[in-house]
Design an enzyme around this catalytic site. Sequence first.
Site, mmCIF file in Angstrom:
data_model
loop_
_atom_site.group_PDB
_atom_site.id
_atom_site.type_symbol
_atom_site.label_atom_id
_atom_site.label_comp_id
_atom_site.label_asym_id
_atom_site.label_seq_id
_atom_site.Cartn_x
_atom_site.Cartn_y
_atom_site.Cartn_z
ATOM 1 C CG ASN A 9 -1.921 0.947 1.897
ATOM 2 O OD1 ASN A 9 -1.913 2.015 0.317
ATOM 3 N ND2 ASN A 9 -2.095 1.075 2.621
ATOM 4 C CE LYS A 11 0.013 3.155 5.152
ATOM 5 N NZ LYS A 11 0.118 3.438 6.202
ATOM 6 C CD GLU A 94 -2.733 5.312 7.375
ATOM 7 O OE1 GLU A 94 -2.689 5.690 6.189
ATOM 8 O OE2 GLU A 94 -2.096 5.123 7.326
ATOM 9 C CD GLU A 162 -2.726 -2.673 7.221
ATOM 10 O OE1 GLU A 162 -2.065 -2.470 6.990
ATOM 11 O OE2 GLU A 162 -3.196 -1.848 6.928
ATOM 12 N N GLY A 168 2.944 1.898 10.816
ATOM 13 C CA GLY A 168 3.940 3.431 10.978
ATOM 14 C C GLY A 168 4.617 3.871 11.611
ATOM 15 C CB SER A 208 5.379 -1.763 11.805
ATOM 16 O OG SER A 208 5.254 -0.502 12.110
HETATM 17 P P1 13P Z 1 3.523 0.652 7.656
HETATM 18 O O1 13P Z 1 4.150 -1.121 7.334
HETATM 19 O O2 13P Z 1 4.164 1.288 7.145
HETATM 20 O O3 13P Z 1 2.895 0.435 8.784
HETATM 21 O O4 13P Z 1 2.217 0.601 7.138
HETATM 22 C C1 13P Z 1 1.084 -0.804 7.075
HETATM 23 C C2 13P Z 1 -0.423 -0.026 6.478
HETATM 24 O O5 13P Z 1 -1.193 0.966 6.864
HETATM 25 C C3 13P Z 1 -0.673 -1.045 4.890
HETATM 26 O O6 13P Z 1 -2.053 -0.617 4.647
#
Ligand code: 13P
Length: 248
Positions: A9, A11, A94, A162, A168, A208
């Site tokens: 992802n 983002k 998010e 998640e 993050g 993460s």
């Molecule tokens: P990170 O791997 O950056 O923690 O993000 C996870 C995430 O939200 C994937 O959708």
Amino acid sequence: MRRKIAAGNWKMNGTSTALGELVALSKALPLNAPEVVICPPAPLLFRATEAAPEGVRIGAQDCHMQASGAFTGDISAEMIADTGAGFVIIGHSERRAAHEESNADVRAKARSAWAAGLTPILCIGEALDDREANNTLDIIGGQLAGSLPDGVTKTNTIIAYEPIWAIGTGKIPTLEQIIEVHDFIRTRLIARFGKDIGDAIPLLYGGSVKPDNAAMIFEAENVAGALVGGASLKADDFAPIIAALAAS
Ligand code: 13P
């Protein structure tokens, strides 16, 4: 054998130069690579599906729940499918937080994804407060029941667990905690959809995931792969995670 899926992802990161990472990724894939899905920002979808080499598929990060209409700035599932993408992330924490998306919204998005022939990657996860108050399984059970429509088949849906506090942050749950939640999700899916379907739905862990913790995470029997944020942006970081999944 269960499907193995490594999904990235991106983002709100990446412009057209980032498409080079797709090619770099394909060069780094192991021979027995699992399914690989990259979800770039929406403006890159068309070009990403054109640039995606064999073994790398493309998904979007959200879709609208309606098929069309006066929804300025939104993107329908059919538009996503028209780019050649095959997947769409829905219900990411998010979006649940920043766009106030409810379980009912996510449920409607899953239906519209199916109607367009897309596979939703449906996200659920608890906040740190929930975890600390020992409410994780209640929250997960509620999100699962509320977000997932009837009509799930063995292949039309992927679920991503998640934990919000792991996204993050560099913090991840212990293997025991990962096993507990994924086993719980599996049990709930079997109870609702029957053993055949409930057993087949791929469950991904997200939050993460990095090259140095991926192998540990993939030890969990009910973890079929990962939904990776930051470490999916660069092929050099994502490839070892894919390799760890292939080896699991
Ligand atoms: P990170 O791997 O950056 O923690 O993000 C996870 C995430 O939200 C994937 O959708």
